[in-house]
Each structure stands twice: as structure tokens, then as C-alpha cells.
Design an enzyme around this catalytic site. Structure first.
Site, PDB file in Angstrom:
ATOM      1  N   ALA A   1       0.810  -1.221   0.000  1.00  0.00           N
ATOM      2  CA  ALA A   1       0.000   0.000   0.000  1.00  0.00           C
ATOM      3  C   ALA A   1       0.839   1.265   0.000  1.00  0.00           C
ATOM      4  CB  ALA A   1      -0.942  -0.003   1.204  1.00  0.00           C
TER       5      ALA A   1
ATOM      6  N   LEU B   1       2.702   2.678   2.398  1.00  0.00           N
ATOM      7  CA  LEU B   1       2.330   3.459   3.579  1.00  0.00           C
ATOM      8  C   LEU B   1       3.504   4.133   4.273  1.00  0.00           C
ATOM      9  CD1 LEU B   1      -0.162   0.894   5.188  1.00  0.00           C
ATOM     10  CD2 LEU B   1      -0.755   2.983   3.938  1.00  0.00           C
TER      11      LEU B   1
ATOM     12  N   PHE C   1       6.442   6.450   4.173  1.00  0.00           N
ATOM     13  CA  PHE C   1       7.260   7.528   3.621  1.00  0.00           C
ATOM     14  C   PHE C   1       8.654   7.466   4.245  1.00  0.00           C
ATOM     15  CE2 PHE C   1       8.616  12.087   3.648  1.00  0.00           C
ATOM     16  CZ  PHE C   1       8.700  12.251   2.272  1.00  0.00           C
TER      17      PHE C   1
ATOM     18  N   ALA D   1      11.656   1.213  -0.863  1.00  0.00           N
ATOM     19  CA  ALA D   1      11.040   0.026  -1.462  1.00  0.00           C
ATOM     20  C   ALA D   1       9.530   0.049  -1.298  1.00  0.00           C
ATOM     21  CB  ALA D   1      11.625  -1.237  -0.836  1.00  0.00           C
TER      22      ALA D   1
ATOM     23  N   ASN E   1      11.031  -4.098  14.860  1.00  0.00           N
ATOM     24  CA  ASN E   1      10.373  -2.892  15.366  1.00  0.00           C
ATOM     25  C   ASN E   1       9.387  -3.186  16.483  1.00  0.00           C
ATOM     26  OD1 ASN E   1      10.327  -2.298  11.974  1.00  0.00           O
ATOM     27  ND2 ASN E   1      11.522  -0.984  13.330  1.00  0.00           N
TER      28      ASN E   1
ATOM     29  N   GLU F   1      11.334   3.259  17.576  1.00  0.00           N
ATOM     30  CA  GLU F   1      11.174   2.263  16.515  1.00  0.00           C
ATOM     31  C   GLU F   1      11.750   0.906  16.901  1.00  0.00           C
ATOM     32  OE1 GLU F   1       9.843   3.010  13.090  1.00  0.00           O
ATOM     33  OE2 GLU F   1       8.960   4.635  14.265  1.00  0.00           O
TER      34      GLU F   1
ATOM     35  N   HIS G   1      15.823   3.216   9.198  1.00  0.00           N
ATOM     36  CA  HIS G   1      16.240   2.658  10.486  1.00  0.00           C
ATOM     37  C   HIS G   1      17.738   2.368  10.420  1.00  0.00           C
ATOM     38  CE1 HIS G   1      11.882   1.065  10.885  1.00  0.00           C
ATOM     39  NE2 HIS G   1      12.022   2.106  11.684  1.00  0.00           N
TER      40      HIS G   1
ATOM     41  N   ASN H   1       8.501  -4.535   0.310  1.00  0.00           N
ATOM     42  CA  ASN H   1       7.928  -3.585   1.265  1.00  0.00           C
ATOM     43  C   ASN H   1       9.006  -2.966   2.152  1.00  0.00           C
ATOM     44  OD1 ASN H   1       5.296  -2.670   1.323  1.00  0.00           O
ATOM     45  ND2 ASN H   1       4.479  -4.522   2.277  1.00  0.00           N
TER      46      ASN H   1
ATOM     47  N   CYS I   1      14.939  -7.112   9.547  1.00  0.00           N
ATOM     48  CA  CYS I   1      13.622  -6.559   9.900  1.00  0.00           C
ATOM     49  C   CYS I   1      12.705  -7.620  10.467  1.00  0.00           C
ATOM     50  CB  CYS I   1      12.959  -5.945   8.674  1.00  0.00           C
ATOM     51  SG  CYS I   1      13.623  -4.345   8.181  1.00  0.00           S
TER      52      CYS I   1
END
Length: 446
Positions: free
Chosen positions: A19, A21, A23, A27, A110, A174, A249, A364, A370
Site C-alpha cells: 500500500a 504506507l 514515507f 522500497a 520494530n 522504533e 532505520h 515492502n 527486519c
């Protein structure tokens, strides 16, 4: 007491989609509105977990969160039966439905910041769920994260699971994506290293294009909560220019493990002072810091961001050698592939490179690092984790067939409006709680 680093990977949820989402996450933005494959995404992550478990690493799994989040949609003013809520959101504010449907909790780096018992003042493992307040779709995660961690790490004699910090920009947190730990051995006291993008109450450089999501104030608050010794806690600022290049990050530009820091030369502000501080602090803990600094001339920041070279896992084998776990995109980038060949052939601590296909997550903006939350546990602490979350042959087979039964192999943005997706997800998660033996974890089960 002997201790081992366990990696708890997030199981990709049934609503995995693109989506756009996030910013600042290149990627994510580049793949906005593409069709995703939730089944492939979940299987790619699960196979990484299984291969690492087969190699002898302690590997756990964390369940997905319930999505779409009807709680968020109702909070935002959409009312009626569940299907009505989804239909109204899809028609009036599809961007909010996308936020409520994100499977971003899969990136458990996260989820929280974790300090092992060897470092904390009360001798317990401490967890602080990240508030992730910079993004709506992630800011809704911390309550469920706390519930999950409190279920898995339930014994108060061994574990302390805190509330997230207040969700304000001054305390933007984060999680472990901006934290690492250095030590001589996992079970001995170590140095905890917190990296922030900006400070709310101190003047200093800040990015100009993309937001800095982690604040110094949040990092310091987590360290204080966990009862960390001041002399064993080091703070560093990430270079704002690399944030503007898409390093949202710190785990996109560096990774650490035991006595090794694998980093890009442009990762930090005042990098030599940081290296010196870490070296002195770790020396007092009985180890010598080994910095592997990758020069811009060999691997540019852009190469690092597109390949996710540093969003890798750096793992220690029983013999003390280290292995670097990277996404296949690293082999598809000529500069990065050449560097990795040279690294593995050298005399440094990293002897092997393992390559995984994590394409669905990578599109994503999420690589191997991650997807995992590192938790150092001694023998008694590991024994206190009684849920069925440790990856082995039996659990792998159960999860693999569970994915086959419940996941779609295609999910486009318009499919988020399908009310059947909610029921499919709930059916899947209800069964998953039985497989993992975590009880009634989700709101719909209560």
C-alpha cells in the site's frame, strides 16, 4: 550462566499487501499498489526460520496481529457491522483501510527493544514495545505486541514487559531496529548501543527529505527503564544524509553482534568518536571491538539501500565464527556481491554468507534483520518460555500446512475491501493460537 541469542521472527500475516504506507522507505513507495502474494511471503519467512533452526540457532516465531484492525476503523468513525465498517472505509477512505490492513507487524525488529538479564539492574530480561508513532499503520501495533510478549515471556521472575512509551514525536521509538548489543559472550554483561535520528531537546543535524523516526529521548528512556548501567550504554546519531537516502532505520546501514560492528562508513555522525567510545566501553567488559567498515567506494549508500546488505543477520556459531544472513538482492547487485565474496574470503570474523529469497518482504522494505527480534536468554529463561513457538520439524510442518490452508496467493489493493478477507484472517489466526499454544490472544477471541 550460559546464554544464547534467540531470534523471534514475525510470521507474515494473511493481509500482506503493498500500500506504500511508509514515507522514507524507498522500497515501500516504489512498490505501492502492486499485487502481493501473502502465501509466498509467509512461506519465504518460514523457510528462513527453519533453515537457521536446522543450523543450530535458537529460532522462535511470533504470530501476526489481527488485520484488518476493526478497532482502528471504528475509532476513525466507521460504524455498523464488521462488513459495513470495511465497506464504508473502502469507499470513503481507502487509505485508512490500507493502514488498518497492513501486515507490518511481521517486521519484529520494530516490535520492541530487548535488554538481557546480564545487563539489567534487576537481573530480568526487559522488553519495551515500540510506540512506532511516526506511522499510523504501525502506531496501532504496540498494544498487541505487549500482549504477545507478555504471553510468551510471562514469568515475572525472569521477564519484565513494559508499556510502550507515550506516542508523541518527542519519544518516537522504533524498537530494536535502532539498537544492538556488544559483548564478550551472550551471558556476560555487555554494551547496549542505541542509535537515534534526531533529538527533540538538543540542537543538531537533522534530515531534510525524510523524517527521523527515532529520538534520542526515546532511546534514553528505554535504557533508563531497563536499568542499564550508564557506563555500559552508548548513544549515537545516525547520519541525516543517509536517512534522506532511504535509511529509515539504523539496521539498514549497520548491524552488530557480540564483538563485531558491520557498518557503512557513512552510517554515523562523528563516527570515530563513536568507535572509540564503543571500544573503551567494550574493553571494560572484557572484549575488543572489531569494526568492519564498508567504504562508499566499494558499496554506495544507494547500493546498501537497494540490496539491504546491512539489513542482514549477523549470527555466531558455537565455534565463535560468524555468518551473515542476507537477502538474494545482495547477489543481484554487482558491487555488493563482489564485496561479500571478498568479505567471506578474508581473515575477519565473518566466514560465511547465507542467501535467502525474501522477495515479498523486501518489496515492502524488510530484509532478514527486519523480520527478527533478538532475545538473549539463559537456560532458565528459555525454559520459562512454555508456548509452542520454537521452530522444529513438527512446528514447521504445522505452520507450512496452515499457510497452505488459509492464505491467498494474490492480494491487490482493491481486495482489501473484500469482507471475506477479515473472516479468512480470523479463522486462520484462531487456528494459529492453538498451534502455538498462546491462548486467546486476539480481541475477536475474547
Amino acid at each position: 550462566m550460559n546464554a544464547q541469542e534467540a531470534n523471534f521472527d514475525g510470521l507474515v500475516g494473511p493481509t500482506h499487501n503493498y500500500a506504500g504506507l511508509s514515507f522514507g522507505n524507498v522500497a515501500s513507495l516504489n512498490n505501492e499498489k502492486s499485487a502481493a502474494n501473502p502465501k509466498a511471503a509467509a512461506k519465504q519467512g518460514l523457510r528462513k526460520m527453519k533453515q537457521l533452526a536446522d543450523l543450530g540457532f535458537a529460532q522462535g516465531v511470533l504470530p501476526p496481529q489481527e488485520r484488518p484492525s476493526l478497532r482502528l476503523l471504528r475509532e476513525l468513525g466507521f460504524s455498523g457491522k464488521d462488513a459495513d465498517v470495511i465497506a464504508k472505509a473502502a469507499k470513503q477512505a481507502p487509505e485508512l483501510l490500507a493502514a488498518a490492513s497492513s501486515a507490518s507487524a511481521m517486521w519484529t525488529a520494530n516490535a520492541a527493544t530487548v535488554s538481557p538479564s546480564a545487563d539489567t539492574s534487576d537481573g530480568r530480561v526487559h522488553f519495551t514495545p515500540a510506540n512506532l508513532c511516526s506511522k499510523l499503520h504501525r502506531a496501532i501495533e504496540h498494544e498487541a505486541t505487549r500482549r504477545t510478549l507478555s504471553t510468551l515471556f510471562a514469568d515475572p521472575a525472569h521477564f519484565a514487559v513494559h508499556e510502550a512509551l507515550t506516542g508523541t514525536p518527542a519519544l518516537g521509538d522504533e524498537g530494536a531496529a535502532n539498537h544492538t548489543r556488544f559483548c564478550a559472550e551472550y551471558g556476560k554483561p555487555g554494551i547496549e548501543f542505541f542509535v537515534y535520528g534526531r533529538a527533540e531537546y538538543r540542537r543538531g543535524p537533522e534530515p531534510k527529505r525524510f523524517p527521523a523516526r527515532q529520538t534520542f529521548e526515546a532511546s534514553r528512556a528505554v535504557a533508563h527503564r531497563h536499568g542499564l548501567a550508564e557506563e555500559a550504554t552508548v548513544y549515537a546519531q545516525q547520519d541525516p544524509d543517509v536517512i534522506d537516502a532511504g535509511v529509515f532505520h539504523n539496521d539498514v546501514i549497520s548491524v552488530g553482534n557480540r564483538d563485531t560492528l558491520f557498518t557503512h562508513e557513512r552510517a554515523f555522525v562523528n563516527k570515530q568518536a563513536i568507535y572509540d567510545t564503543l571500544t573503551a566501553a567494550l574493553d571494560a567488559r572484557g572484549a575488543r571491538l572489531n569494526v568492519i567498515e564498508v567504504p562508499e567506494a566499494a558499496v554506495s549508500v544507494n547500493d546498501a539501500v537497494t540490496s539491504y546488505l546491512f539489513n542482514s543477520q549477523l549470527l555466531s556459531r558455537a565455534d565463535g565464527s560468524q555468518v551473515l544472513v542476507v537477502p538474494q538482492e545482495c547477489r543481484e547487485n554487482g558491487n555488493v556481491a563482489a564485496y561479500l565474496d571478498e568479505l567471506a574470503a578474508g581473515n575477519g570474523p565473518i566466514h560465511d554468507v547465507l542467501v535467502f529469497d525474501l522477495r515479498e518482504s523486501m518489496k515492502n522494505g524488510g530484509g532478514p534483520a527486519c523480520l527478527r527480534l533478538r532475545v538473549v536468554l539463559n537456560e532458565a529463561e528459555r525454559a520459562a518460555v512454555t508456548s509452542n513457538v520454537w521452530i522444529n520439524d513438527t512446528l514447521f510442518t504445522s505452520l507450512d500446512t496452515w499457510i497452505d490452508r488459509h492464505y491467498r496467493d494474490r492480494l491487490a489493493p482493491e481486495d482489501l475491501a473484500d469482507p471475506a478477507l477479515l473472516e479468512e484472517s480470523r479463522t486462520a489466526l484462531d487456528e494459529l493460537t492453538q498451534i502455538l499454544r498462546v491462548g486467546s490472544l486476539y480481541d475477536f477471541q475474547r
